[in-house]
Design a protein around this motif. Structure first.
Motif, PDB file in Angstrom:
ATOM      1  N   THR A  24      11.671  -0.745   7.818  1.00  0.00           N
ATOM      2  CA  THR A  24      11.635  -2.201   8.045  1.00  0.00           C
ATOM      3  C   THR A  24      10.218  -2.751   7.975  1.00  0.00           C
ATOM      4  O   THR A  24      10.016  -3.887   7.584  1.00  0.00           O
ATOM      5  N   ASN A  25       9.232  -1.945   8.363  1.00  0.00           N
ATOM      6  CA  ASN A  25       7.831  -2.359   8.357  1.00  0.00           C
ATOM      7  C   ASN A  25       7.156  -1.699   7.164  1.00  0.00           C
ATOM      8  O   ASN A  25       6.661  -0.576   7.251  1.00  0.00           O
ATOM      9  N   LEU A  26       7.145  -2.398   6.029  1.00  0.00           N
ATOM     10  CA  LEU A  26       6.656  -1.781   4.797  1.00  0.00           C
ATOM     11  C   LEU A  26       5.164  -1.434   4.847  1.00  0.00           C
ATOM     12  O   LEU A  26       4.783  -0.329   4.435  1.00  0.00           O
ATOM     13  N   PRO A  27       4.282  -2.312   5.337  1.00  0.00           N
ATOM     14  CA  PRO A  27       2.861  -1.918   5.404  1.00  0.00           C
ATOM     15  C   PRO A  27       2.636  -0.667   6.248  1.00  0.00           C
ATOM     16  O   PRO A  27       1.840   0.210   5.877  1.00  0.00           O
ATOM     17  N   GLU A  28       3.329  -0.564   7.360  1.00  0.00           N
ATOM     18  CA  GLU A  28       3.180   0.611   8.218  1.00  0.00           C
ATOM     19  C   GLU A  28       3.716   1.860   7.526  1.00  0.00           C
ATOM     20  O   GLU A  28       3.140   2.945   7.646  1.00  0.00           O
ATOM     21  N   SER A  75       7.381  -8.388   1.298  1.00  0.00           N
ATOM     22  CA  SER A  75       8.541  -7.561   0.943  1.00  0.00           C
ATOM     23  C   SER A  75       8.948  -6.665   2.102  1.00  0.00           C
ATOM     24  O   SER A  75       9.553  -5.616   1.902  1.00  0.00           O
ATOM     25  N   SER A  76       8.627  -7.085   3.312  1.00  0.00           N
ATOM     26  CA  SER A  76       8.868  -6.276   4.505  1.00  0.00           C
ATOM     27  C   SER A  76       9.909  -6.944   5.398  1.00  0.00           C
ATOM     28  O   SER A  76       9.663  -8.044   5.910  1.00  0.00           O
ATOM     29  N   PRO A  77      11.077  -6.338   5.592  1.00  0.00           N
ATOM     30  CA  PRO A  77      12.107  -6.953   6.435  1.00  0.00           C
ATOM     31  C   PRO A  77      11.615  -7.347   7.822  1.00  0.00           C
ATOM     32  O   PRO A  77      12.017  -8.393   8.354  1.00  0.00           O
ATOM     33  N   LEU A  78      10.747  -6.530   8.420  1.00  0.00           N
ATOM     34  CA  LEU A  78      10.230  -6.866   9.747  1.00  0.00           C
ATOM     35  C   LEU A  78       9.486  -8.187   9.729  1.00  0.00           C
ATOM     36  O   LEU A  78       9.655  -9.030  10.630  1.00  0.00           O
ATOM     37  N   LYS A 105      -2.052  -5.532   2.236  1.00  0.00           N
ATOM     38  CA  LYS A 105      -1.157  -5.603   3.389  1.00  0.00           C
ATOM     39  C   LYS A 105      -0.460  -6.954   3.441  1.00  0.00           C
ATOM     40  O   LYS A 105       0.738  -7.040   3.756  1.00  0.00           O
ATOM     41  N   ARG A 106      -1.203  -8.008   3.112  1.00  0.00           N
ATOM     42  CA  ARG A 106      -0.617  -9.355   3.134  1.00  0.00           C
ATOM     43  C   ARG A 106       0.527  -9.467   2.130  1.00  0.00           C
ATOM     44  O   ARG A 106       1.583 -10.034   2.424  1.00  0.00           O
TER      45      ARG A 106
END
Length: 661
Positions: free
Chosen positions: A540-544, A573-576, A567-568
């Motif tokens: 859910t947290n794509l950058p992480e 594209s990050s569900p979170l 990261k921005r």
């Protein structure tokens, strides 16, 4: 176990067309008034047997039977006069990696366990190699390793069984858990080890010839693949320098041939599809193209147990197919295929003298069965069926459907509709495969059959980046998360609507791991297309996640996901980070002991929406792993999925996980 004596050249007509062949049937299949009457718990039970490995002489086998979240390893005697099974070991199903007979009495078991460490903030893995004897009940640990760095992971742990040295085998591992893996000769009787190839950077994969002499090492440095070879055991290692085939990673080692001077490899350099080639280990140059399919990649090969000669190459169109190099072998397999029609026939093993073959046969409506075939006597022995609680006559066949993505790329997929249905306009579940580099084809999938039995059509698209369609198609997965790979799923739904196959108001998307991520993103981005989503073990947290992948597997692996996006940009594209845009019902399911995608990935999303009027509902599985190995969890997940999909909306969540008891 039942057997039938048949002539190897006259199989056709002597076996019935039933899925358990006449004379070989172990049991009758249950009959329900309708597929919808099959209990969800029946589908959730999964396979009753998960695999068989045959001894070198073909007289014994180890079979893997489920027992809760574990595998019971049983010894089967499949000789001419006896038929029995003995429980030998109990191992966690999620941990089991490989089982190998190193001689006719000794079995080596490879296990691996991954977990997320909140101390080191990385995925960590432990590796355990054990052994047991056919004549003893005791299982002995050979070596235990903790992988502390990405460099310590071997590409192939059990390098060779050393048939001429009883009780010994070659194992690749990192003794300190930090260095690159070397190769060691292990003695299961004494516990002693001997260094065969010391650790050398950057090599993580090692291959041996038929006699057990290590001939080739493979690794990666600064984004380029490195390969070292030697043609004799006493010779110094030579790097295949300035070889673009190697450096670009478009050569994959398959098998060192007898004599040790040539090797069979897969390469996509010629037509873009992975074909089969012979290369010289002295020069690294291509010597001969052995086989290339015009559409799909070569997947694997089968070689003789007697002299290691090449028998066939395997590839997947809709099902597994073969290209034969040995005429007699080809005639035999074609006869078996006619006797077991419409099934993928896979030769799992040949005995060391080529007399016996271990065969698996199955398809999308038949979970399959394992057989031993005796090429001398014509005896065809049914060892076991994968499932006996599922009636193939009440399962739904699949059909391939090709569509074009918005940029013109042609993509294939498989549509399964409720049995007996002829009209379109189905309520539909789009179900992409979990691994971006994976692939779906016509094989039994209990998730798919469960949903079809409940009246849903299921479409499994092989979105860009899927394996088996050539180097260029597979490379499209680069920077694909949240980008064109995501669009392919929306385009699949649009195709089904335009073709009249799906009800435009009743399309959901469901998936696990990457596909769970894609399901959440789909329902956020395209709520006019997707009515709901089910995400099992999602990112859910794509950058992480990109950061975690880089920490564990290196910059190249992380870049394959992110494409170097900031990261921005990843947050877009990050569900979170898009959670508050969720307007359609979504169900998240995640095991708290998931060793692949940390449970915290789902927990973050649930906490973020806690206290909001959100359509998100959730289900935690205490102690559950990434594969839903525990049948009790699978049963609860199936029940929850059925209720969720039938409602077409999720229950209004309270922002906390509903814990499965």
């Amino acid at each position: 176990m039942r057997s039938l004596i048949i002539g190897s050249l006259a199989l056709t007509g002597l076996l019935s067309s039933a899925y358990a062949p006449s004379g070989l049937s172990g049991s009758e299949y249950p009959e329900y008034a309708s597929p919808s009457d099959i209990p969800s718990t029946t589908f959730a039970l999964g396979q009753r047997i998960y695999g068989i490995r045959m001894s070198p002489n073909g007289q014994y086998a180890v079979a893997f039977y489920p027992a809760g979240d574990r595998f019971q390893l049983r010894l089967l005697s499949i000789g001419e006069t006896t038929s029995s099974d003995v429980n030998k070991a109990l191992v966690r199903a999620a941990d089991l990696q490989r089982v190998v007979w190193i001689d006719n009495d000794s079995v080596v078991i490879e296990r691996s366990r991954s977990f997320f460490s909140f101390v080191s903030l990385r995925l960590q893995s432990s590796h355990l190699v054990s052994s047991f004897s056919r004549t003893s009940d005791k299982m002995t640990d050979v070596v235990s390793i903790a992988h502390l760095t990405p460099e310590s992971y071997p590409m192939n742990s059990i390098v060779h069984a050393l048939p001429e040295e009883e009780g010994r085998f070659l194992l690749s591992y990192s003794p300190d858990g930090k260095s690159y893996p070397g190769v060691y000769k292990m003695d299961i009787r004494t516990g002693e080890s001997e260094t065969v190839v010391p650790p050398m950077a950057p090599f993580q994969g090692w291959w041996a010839d038929a006699k057990g002499t290590v001939r080739l090492g493979l690794g990666m440095a600064r984004g380029e693949v490195k390969m070292i070879v030697r043609t004799t055991e006493s010779e110094e290692w030579q790097e295949l320098a300035n070889d673009q085939l190697v450096a670009t990673g478009r050569v994959e080692p398959v098998s060192v041939e007898a004599g040790g001077k040539t090797m069979i490899v897969k390469s996509a350099m010629n037509q873009g599809r992975y074909g089969l080639y012979r290369i010289s280990l002295e020069t690294g140059k291509m010597l001969q193209k052995l086989f290339e399919h015009p559409v799909v990649d070569v997947q694997s090969i089968t070689v003789s147990g007697l002299d290691q000669r090449l028998l066939s190459a395997e590839f997947i169109t809709d099902r597994l197919e073969h290209h034969y190099f040995d005429k007699q072998y080809g005639s035999l397999l074609e006869a078996i295929g006619r006797a077991l029609p419409d099934r993928s026939i896979r030769v799992l093993q040949t005995s060391r003298n080529d007399r016996f073959m271990l065969i698996f046969a199955g398809n999308e409506i038949y979970p399959g069965a394992y057989y031993r075939f005796d090429s001398q006597t014509g005896e065809f022995l049914l060892l076991d069926e994968v499932r006996t609680d599922i009636n193939p006559a009440q399962m739904s066949p699949a059909a391939r459907k090709n569509y074009f993505a918005r940029d013109g790329l042609e993509i294939d997929g498989y549509l399964t509709v409720p049995l007996g249905s002829t009209d379109g306009g189905f309520p539909t579940v789009i179900m992409p495969h979990a691994n971006p580099a994976g692939r779906d084809f016509m094989t039994f999938d209990y998730f798919v059959q469960f949903l079809a039995s409940r009246g849903f059509a299921v479409f499994q698209p092989n979105y860009r980046g899927s394996s088996g369609y050539g180097y260029a198609f597979g490379s499209l997965a680069f920077n694909g998360w949240g980008m064109e790979m995501q669009d392919d799923l929306t385009d699949a739904a649009t195709f089904l609507i335009d073709e009249g196959l799906s009800d435009p108001d009743r399309i959901c998307i469901s998936g696990r791991n990457y596909a769970g991520y894609a399901a959440l993103l789909a329902v956020i981005r395209d709520p006019d297309i997707f009515a709901c989503a089910i995400a099992i073990s999602p990112v859910t947290n794509l950058p992480e996640w990109v950061k975690l992948v880089q920490r564990n597997f290196g910059k190249e692996a992380a870049r394959a996901i992110s494409g170097g996006r900031s990261k921005r940009k990843l947050k877009k594209s990050s569900p979170l980070h898009l959670a508050k845009e969720l307007t359609r019902p979504a169900l998240i399911v995640h095991g708290t002991a998931d060793g692949v995608i940390p449970f915290d990935q789902s927990l973050q999303l649930v906490k973020k929406l806690d206290g909001h009027d959100s359509p998100l509902s959730s289900m935690a599985l205490p102690g559950g792993d990434n594969n839903l190995s525990d049948v009790r969890f699978r049963a609860r997940v199936f029940e929850r999925m059925e209720a969720f999909l039938k409602q077409q909306i999720g229950t209004e969540g309270d922002g906390v996980f509903e814990v499965a008891e």
